[in-house]
Enzyme design. Structure first.
Site, mmCIF file in Angstrom:
data_model
loop_
_atom_site.group_PDB
_atom_site.id
_atom_site.type_symbol
_atom_site.label_atom_id
_atom_site.label_comp_id
_atom_site.label_asym_id
_atom_site.label_seq_id
_atom_site.Cartn_x
_atom_site.Cartn_y
_atom_site.Cartn_z
ATOM 1 N N ASP A 36 24.789 80.384 81.154
ATOM 2 C CA ASP A 36 26.127 80.556 81.773
ATOM 3 C C ASP A 36 26.410 81.750 82.284
ATOM 4 O OD1 ASP A 36 26.746 77.920 81.083
ATOM 5 O OD2 ASP A 36 28.341 78.288 79.746
ATOM 6 N N TYR A 39 24.457 82.605 85.413
ATOM 7 C CA TYR A 39 25.271 81.776 86.423
ATOM 8 C C TYR A 39 26.177 82.944 86.971
ATOM 9 C CZ TYR A 39 27.972 78.748 88.955
ATOM 10 O OH TYR A 39 28.890 77.995 89.925
ATOM 11 N N ASP A 40 27.127 83.099 85.691
ATOM 12 C CA ASP A 40 28.299 83.984 86.153
ATOM 13 C C ASP A 40 27.739 85.437 86.811
ATOM 14 O OD1 ASP A 40 29.908 82.307 85.025
ATOM 15 O OD2 ASP A 40 30.068 83.256 83.121
ATOM 16 N N SER A 85 40.225 76.524 88.164
ATOM 17 C CA SER A 85 39.429 77.197 87.235
ATOM 18 C C SER A 85 39.989 78.310 87.034
ATOM 19 C CB SER A 85 38.060 77.265 87.518
ATOM 20 O OG SER A 85 37.884 77.974 88.791
ATOM 21 N N LEU A 86 39.407 79.259 86.081
ATOM 22 C CA LEU A 86 39.812 80.747 85.612
ATOM 23 C C LEU A 86 38.996 81.465 86.097
ATOM 24 C CD1 LEU A 86 40.858 80.151 81.962
ATOM 25 C CD2 LEU A 86 42.338 80.412 83.867
ATOM 26 N N GLU A 116 44.073 82.177 73.651
ATOM 27 C CA GLU A 116 43.357 81.083 72.852
ATOM 28 C C GLU A 116 41.875 81.096 72.820
ATOM 29 O OE1 GLU A 116 45.036 77.889 75.558
ATOM 30 O OE2 GLU A 116 47.205 78.315 74.920
ATOM 31 N N LYS A 118 38.584 79.971 74.209
ATOM 32 C CA LYS A 118 37.995 79.293 75.546
ATOM 33 C C LYS A 118 36.936 78.272 74.769
ATOM 34 C CE LYS A 118 36.361 79.931 80.011
ATOM 35 N NZ LYS A 118 35.728 78.585 80.068
ATOM 36 N N ASP A 120 33.903 75.750 74.906
ATOM 37 C CA ASP A 120 33.027 75.339 75.805
ATOM 38 C C ASP A 120 32.670 73.850 75.683
ATOM 39 O OD1 ASP A 120 30.986 75.914 77.356
ATOM 40 O OD2 ASP A 120 29.484 76.649 75.884
ATOM 41 N N ARG A 139 37.469 66.822 85.556
ATOM 42 C CA ARG A 139 38.093 67.708 86.576
ATOM 43 C C ARG A 139 38.012 67.274 87.952
ATOM 44 N NH1 ARG A 139 38.694 73.237 85.850
ATOM 45 N NH2 ARG A 139 36.776 73.051 84.367
ATOM 46 N N GLU A 176 39.669 69.599 76.432
ATOM 47 C CA GLU A 176 38.274 69.800 76.567
ATOM 48 C C GLU A 176 37.478 68.577 75.544
ATOM 49 O OE1 GLU A 176 36.215 72.421 78.233
ATOM 50 O OE2 GLU A 176 37.854 72.677 79.079
ATOM 51 N N TYR A 228 44.972 71.574 74.774
ATOM 52 C CA TYR A 228 45.692 72.860 74.972
ATOM 53 C C TYR A 228 46.592 73.132 75.737
ATOM 54 C CZ TYR A 228 42.169 73.537 78.204
ATOM 55 O OH TYR A 228 41.222 73.335 79.317
ATOM 56 N N LYS A 292 46.802 84.203 78.609
ATOM 57 C CA LYS A 292 47.842 83.515 79.408
ATOM 58 C C LYS A 292 49.249 84.100 79.360
ATOM 59 C CE LYS A 292 45.717 79.173 78.505
ATOM 60 N NZ LYS A 292 45.814 77.516 78.017
ATOM 61 N N LYS A 316 35.018 86.431 78.363
ATOM 62 C CA LYS A 316 33.883 85.551 77.825
ATOM 63 C C LYS A 316 32.952 86.771 76.932
ATOM 64 C CE LYS A 316 32.499 82.123 81.156
ATOM 65 N NZ LYS A 316 31.484 81.233 81.550
ATOM 66 N N CYS A 410 -3.867 64.306 70.991
ATOM 67 C CA CYS A 410 -3.108 64.587 69.695
ATOM 68 C C CYS A 410 -3.906 65.775 68.818
ATOM 69 C CB CYS A 410 -2.949 63.412 68.857
ATOM 70 S SG CYS A 410 -2.214 63.641 67.318
ATOM 71 N N CYS A 413 -5.044 64.021 65.358
ATOM 72 C CA CYS A 413 -6.134 62.896 65.197
ATOM 73 C C CYS A 413 -7.008 62.635 66.511
ATOM 74 C CB CYS A 413 -5.504 61.592 64.823
ATOM 75 S SG CYS A 413 -4.547 60.958 66.150
ATOM 76 N N CYS A 428 1.294 60.563 71.048
ATOM 77 C CA CYS A 428 -0.024 60.344 70.547
ATOM 78 C C CYS A 428 -0.076 58.664 70.242
ATOM 79 C CB CYS A 428 -0.162 60.974 68.875
ATOM 80 S SG CYS A 428 -1.559 60.121 68.103
ATOM 81 N N CYS A 433 -2.100 57.522 63.159
ATOM 82 C CA CYS A 433 -2.342 59.207 63.059
ATOM 83 C C CYS A 433 -1.594 59.641 61.897
ATOM 84 C CB CYS A 433 -1.474 59.756 64.322
ATOM 85 S SG CYS A 433 -1.433 61.557 64.276
HETATM 86 S S1 IVH Z 1 43.908 77.032 80.633
HETATM 87 C C1 IVH Z 1 44.813 76.632 85.616
HETATM 88 N N1 IVH Z 1 42.894 77.191 78.280
HETATM 89 O O1 IVH Z 1 37.688 76.744 80.765
HETATM 90 C C2 IVH Z 1 43.670 76.597 84.601
HETATM 91 N N2 IVH Z 1 41.357 76.449 79.970
HETATM 92 O O2 IVH Z 1 36.827 78.359 82.988
HETATM 93 C C3 IVH Z 1 44.071 76.785 83.145
HETATM 94 N N3 IVH Z 1 39.059 76.031 78.933
HETATM 95 O O3 IVH Z 1 39.505 74.983 83.539
HETATM 96 C C4 IVH Z 1 42.968 76.442 82.319
HETATM 97 N N4 IVH Z 1 39.603 76.513 76.872
HETATM 98 O O4 IVH Z 1 38.352 73.605 81.640
HETATM 99 C C5 IVH Z 1 42.618 76.967 79.496
HETATM 100 N N5 IVH Z 1 42.328 77.513 76.009
HETATM 101 C C6 IVH Z 1 41.993 76.981 77.347
HETATM 102 C C7 IVH Z 1 40.834 76.622 77.637
HETATM 103 C C8 IVH Z 1 40.478 76.468 78.858
HETATM 104 C C9 IVH Z 1 38.677 75.744 77.797
HETATM 105 C C10 IVH Z 1 38.360 75.622 80.244
HETATM 106 C C11 IVH Z 1 39.360 74.744 81.190
HETATM 107 C C12 IVH Z 1 39.430 75.919 82.259
HETATM 108 C C13 IVH Z 1 38.132 76.662 82.303
HETATM 109 C C14 IVH Z 1 38.034 77.862 83.044
#
Ligand code: IVH
Length: 670
Positions: A36, A39-40, A85-86, A116, A118, A120, A139, A176, A228, A292, A316, A410, A413, A428, A433
Site C-alpha cells: 500500500d 502504491y501511495d 475515499s479519504l 478513529e 483506520k 484495513d 463501494r 469494513e 463506524y 474527522k 497512515k 522433490c 525423495c 511431489c 514420500c
Molecule cells: S470514514 C467519506 N472511518 O478507509 C469517507 N473510513 O481510505 C468517509 N476506513 O473509504 C470514510 N476505517 O473504506 C472512515 N474509521 C474509519 C475508517 C474508514 C477504514 C476506510 C473506508 C474509507 C477508506 C479511505
C-alpha cells in the site's frame, strides 16, 4: 535514464499506466503486487506532477478516481449517498496543514475532532430499512456498488434486525469487512496445501471472499464486520460523529474498539500515538487513524472535493521494513506434496520480533520479483501481518548471482515434480514420500484432528525414521515394544501414548475426516460432512450432487472430496483404518443412515399446531434428517406453521417444497 528523470509528460503517462494496473490488481483481482505504501507513493508522485503541470491533468487520471471493485456476476445498486475515499498522508506536517485549512474556514472554533482507527478491511455499505437489513453493497466505483447481501448474511456478528425500536426509518451504515489473522492463516494454509495461490494479506482475502459468487463458499470462512459510520439517513438522527459509535452498539452492531474525542490538533496527535500503541491488540488490522471533524454541521460546511471530504483525513502508519540477506531458498514439502519455497533470512529485527524466514509462496512469485539466493531483500511487516519479501535490492546484487531455478524434483525423495493445470504449485506426486508421510501423520495426530497426546512432531519423525510407521493405520498397530524404541521413551511414556492411541480409535467422526487431509476440507467442512453422513463409507460413496447439497459445501470442496475418494489408495486407506480398529463416533443427530429422511435438509418456520420446534427437530433428526436455520437451494423441505415469515417467502421463490405439520408427520412415517 532513471524513471523519475523522464520528461513530465512521459513520467505522468507511465505512472498512470502503472497505477491503472495496480488498481485493477488491488480492487478487482484482490492480488496486489506492491505494498500500500509503495502504491501511495506512486499516486502521490503523480498528483504532485499533475499539480505542477496543470496542462497535463486528465479527467480519467487514477488520481481523480476512487477505484472500482465492481465485477461481473453481481447485481449493481446505487448508493444513496456516494462512498468517497479519504485523502491520506504519512506525515505529521500534512496532518497539521489539514487542521490549519479547517481553522481558516472556521476561525472562531476550537475544533473538536474524532480520531478513529483506520480499519484495513473492505468497505461495505449496509442499508437497514425499518430496522431490517435489506441490502449490503461494496463501494464499487463510489456511486454504484455490487450487491453482496447474500455473502454478508453469512457473517455471524451481523444482525439481520437492529436491536430496539429507536432507529431511523432508512439508514446506510458503513463499515469494513475483515478476517482475523488466525482465520487468514488457516485459509491460506489450506490453499497452499491445495496448490492454490495464497492471499497476500487478510484484506485481500476479505476482498476475494466478498466477491465469491457462491455464498456457501463464503460461509466456510469466518468473515467479520465492524461498523463506524453512516451515509444517507432518514430522518437525520445524528449531530456529531461521536454519537454514532454508541448508537451502533445499541442497535447490536459490532463497532470500533476505541475512538478518541480530541480538541485541537495536538490532542489529535497524542490520540494517534495512543492508537498506534494499542492497535496490535485489536481484532482487525489497522493501517492508520482517521481524523474527522466531530460536528456534522461543520462537516457539511467544509464539504467535499471531487473525491474526498475536506473534513476528514487518514493518517497512515508506515509499515515497518528492514533489509537483510537472503541466505538460501529452501523447498518445503507439505502433506499433500505441495512444494513451497521459503526464504531463509539473516535474522533481522522487524516490528518488535526477529524474522528469519519468510514464505515466497510459489515459483511464479519468485520469478515475478526475481528473487535470488544471496540477494539483499526488503522485508515488510505491516501491523501484525506475517513478514513478506516485498522487493529485491538489485543494486546490491552480487555479480555472480544466478536466477533461482525452482527444483523440478522433490528435495526429499527425488521424484520428478508435477504442476497441475490451473495450479500455481509444484507437487511431489509420490504419496509414499517420507516427508509427506510425516506431515500427514503430524496432521492426523494434531490438536485440530485426532488430538493424540504424546504424538508430537518429534515422535512422528522417529516413528517414520525407524520405519515403525508408514501409513495412518500403522499407528494403531504399534505395540508397546515398538513405542519403547523411541528415544527417551520409558515405560510410562510408552503406556501413555498407547492409551492415547487407543482412546483415539473412537474419536469424533469429524476429527477423522479432517485428519484424512482431503483437499479443501478443514475442520468446519469436516463437521458439516460428519453431520450429513454420519459414517466414513457413506461419505466416500457420496456423489457430487449429494455433496453439493450439503450446507457449507461448495462446488470446489465437493470436487476435492470426490477426487480424493476416487483414488483407490484412499479407499484402501479407509478399509485399512477400519481393520486396524478405528471406529469413529458419529455426532448426535447425524444423518442416521437408514431413516426415511436420511440426507434430507429441513427448515422450520412459524408455529406448528401441535409440535414445538424442538420436538419437530428431534423427530426429523431421529429419522435421519437435518434441520438448519436458513433456506437455500439445498433445502429439501420448509415446514411452515402459523405466522411463517420471510423463510416461507424464500422457499416459494426458490421452489423449495413447503409442508404443513400433517405432511411432515406423513413423511416421518415413511
Ligand atoms: S470514514 C467519506 N472511518 O478507509 C469517507 N473510513 O481510505 C468517509 N476506513 O473509504 C470514510 N476505517 O473504506 C472512515 N474509521 C474509519 C475508517 C474508514 C477504514 C476506510 C473506508 C474509507 C477508506 C479511505
Amino acid at each position: 535514464m532513471n524513471e523519475t528523470d523522464l520528461p513530465p509528460a512521459e513520467r505522468i503517462a507511465r505512472l498512470r499506466e502503472s497505477l491503472a494496473r495496480h488498481d485493477r490488481l488491488y480492487h478487482r483481482e484482490a492480488r496486489p503486487e506492491i505494498s500500500d505504501q509503495d502504491y501511495d507513493r506512486l499516486k502521490r508522485e503523480l498528483a504532485d506532477l499533475e499539480a505542477a503541470h496543470p496542462e497535463l491533468a486528465a479527467a480519467d487520471s487514477p488520481t481523480a478516481a476512487v477505484g472500482d471493485d465492481r465485477i461481473e456476476g453481481f447485481v449493481r445498486r446505487r448508493h444513496r449517498l456516494a462512498m468517497l475515499s479519504l485523502d491520506n498522508t504519512y506525515s505529521e506536517a500534512e496532518l497539521r496543514a489539514f487542521d490549519q485549512r479547517l481553522r481558516k474556514l472556521f476561525p472562531d472554533s476550537a475544533l473538536a475532532y474524532l480520531v478513529e482507527p483506520k480499519i484495513d478491511g473492505v468497505a461495505v455499505s449496509l442499508t437497514y430499512e425499518n430496522g431490517r437489513l435489506v441490502h449490503g453493497l461494496t463501494r464499487g466505483n463510489g456511486v454504484e456498488g455490487d450487491d453482496v447481501t447474500a455473502n454478508l448474511r453469512t457473517i455471524a456478528d451481523l444482525p439481520d434486525r437492529l436491536r430496539g425500536a429507536d432507529h431511523p426509518r432508512l439508514i446506510e451504515i458503513r463499515g469494513e469487512v475483515y478476517f482475523t489473522l488466525e482465520e487468514f492463516q488457516r485459509i491460506n494454509a489450506e490453499r497452499e496445501e491445495a496448490g492454490l495461490e495464497a492471499y497476500a494479506n487478510p484484506r485481500n482475502l476479505a476482498a476475494g471472499t466478498l466477491k465469491q459468487l457462491d455464498a456457501r463458499e463464503v460461509a466456510r470462512r469466518r468473515l467479520h464486520i465492524v461498523l463506524y459510520g453512516f451515509g444517507h439517513c432518514e430522518p437525520e438522527v445524528f449531530q456529531h460523529q461521536s454519537e454514532v459509535h454508541p448508537r451502533l452498539r445499541d442497535w447490536g452492531l459490532p463497532g470500533l474498539e476505541r475512538h478518541w474525542r480530541a480538541d485541537g490538533i495536538d490532542a489529535v496527535w497524542s490520540a494517534i500515538g495512543e492508537l498506534d500503541a494499542l492497535r496490535a491488540g485489536f481484532a482487525y488490522a489497522t493501517d492508520g487513524a482517521v481524523v474527522k471533524l466531530d460536528a456534522l454541521s461543520l462537516q457539511a460546511e467544509a464539504g467535499f472535493t471531487a473525491k474526498a471530504p475536506r473534513w476528514a483525513i487518514a493518517y497512515k502508519f508506515a509499515a515497518e521494513r528492514a533489509e537483510t540477506l537472503l541466505r538460501a531458498i529452501r523447498i518445503q514439502v507439505g502433506r499433500t506434496g505441495v512444494l513451497t519455497p521459503v526464504a531463509e533470512l539473516e535474522p533481522v529485527l522487524l516490528a518488535g520480533s526477529t524474522v528469519s524466514r519468510a514464505t515466497l509462496h510459489n515459483e511464479d512469485e519468485i520469478r515475478r520479483k526475481d528473487v535470488r539466493e544471496g540477494d539483499t531483500v526488503v522485508v515488510e511487516k505491516a501491523g501484525e501481518i506475517i513478514p513478506a519479501v516485498v522487493s529485491v535490492r538489485h543494486d546490491l546484487r552480487p555479480s555472480d548471482s544466478r536466477p533461482f531455478n525452482f527444483p523440478k524434483e522433490c528435495p526429499e525423495c527425488e521424484t520428478p515434480a508435477v504442476r497441475l493445470p490451473g495450479e500455481v504449485a509444484w507437487r511431489c506426486p509420490n504419496s509414499a514420500c517420507p516427508r509427506q508421510v510425516r506431515r500427514r501423520l503430524q496432521h492426523f495426530a494434531s490438536k485440530a484432528c485426532l488430538d493424540i497426546d504424546g504424538l508430537g512432531e518429534a515422535v512422528v519423525d522417529q516413528l517414520v525414521e525407524k520405519d515403525l510407521v508408514r501409513t495412518l493405520p500403522d499407528l494403531y498397530r504399534l505395540t508397546r515394544g515398538d513405542l519403547l524404541r523411541i528415544d527417551h521413551f520409558a515405560d510410562k511414556a510408552a503406556d501413555n501414548l498407547k492409551t492415547a492411541l487407543d482412546r483415539s480409535r473412537t474419536a469424533e467422526l469429524w476429527r477423522v475426516i479432517h485428519g484424512l487431509g482431503i483437499p479443501q476440507v478443514g475442520a468446519t467442512a469436516a463437521k458439516d460432512l460428519a453431520r450429513a453422513f454420519g459414517d466414513l463409507n457413506r461419505l466416500a460413496e457420496a456423489d457430487l450432487e449429494t455433496l453439493q447439497r450439503i450446507d457449507g459445501i461448495g462446488e470446489k470442496t465437493a470436487h476435492g472430496i470426490r477426487a480424493f475418494f476416487n483414488e483407490p489408495a484412499n479407499r484402501a486407506l479407509l478399509d485399512d483404518l477400519a481393520s486396524a480398529g478405528l471406529r469413529p463416533s458419529p455426532p448426535a443427530g447425524a444423518a442416521g443412515g437408514d431413516g426415511p429422511l436420511a440426507g434430507k435438509t429441513f427448515v422450520l418456520t412459524g408455529t406448528l399446531p401441535n409440535l414445538t420446534r424442538p420436538q419437530a427437530t428431534e423427530k426429523i433428526e431421529a429419522a435421519g434428517g437435518r434441520v438448519t436455520g436458513s433456506v437455500s437451494k439445498k433445502t429439501d423441505y420448509v415446514v411452515a406453521g402459523e405466522e411463517a415469515g420471510s423463510k416461507l417467502a424464500k422457499a416459494e421463490r426458490l421452489g423449495v417444497p413447503v409442508l404443513d405439520e400433517a405432511a411432515l408427520l406423513k413423511l416421518l412415517a415413511g
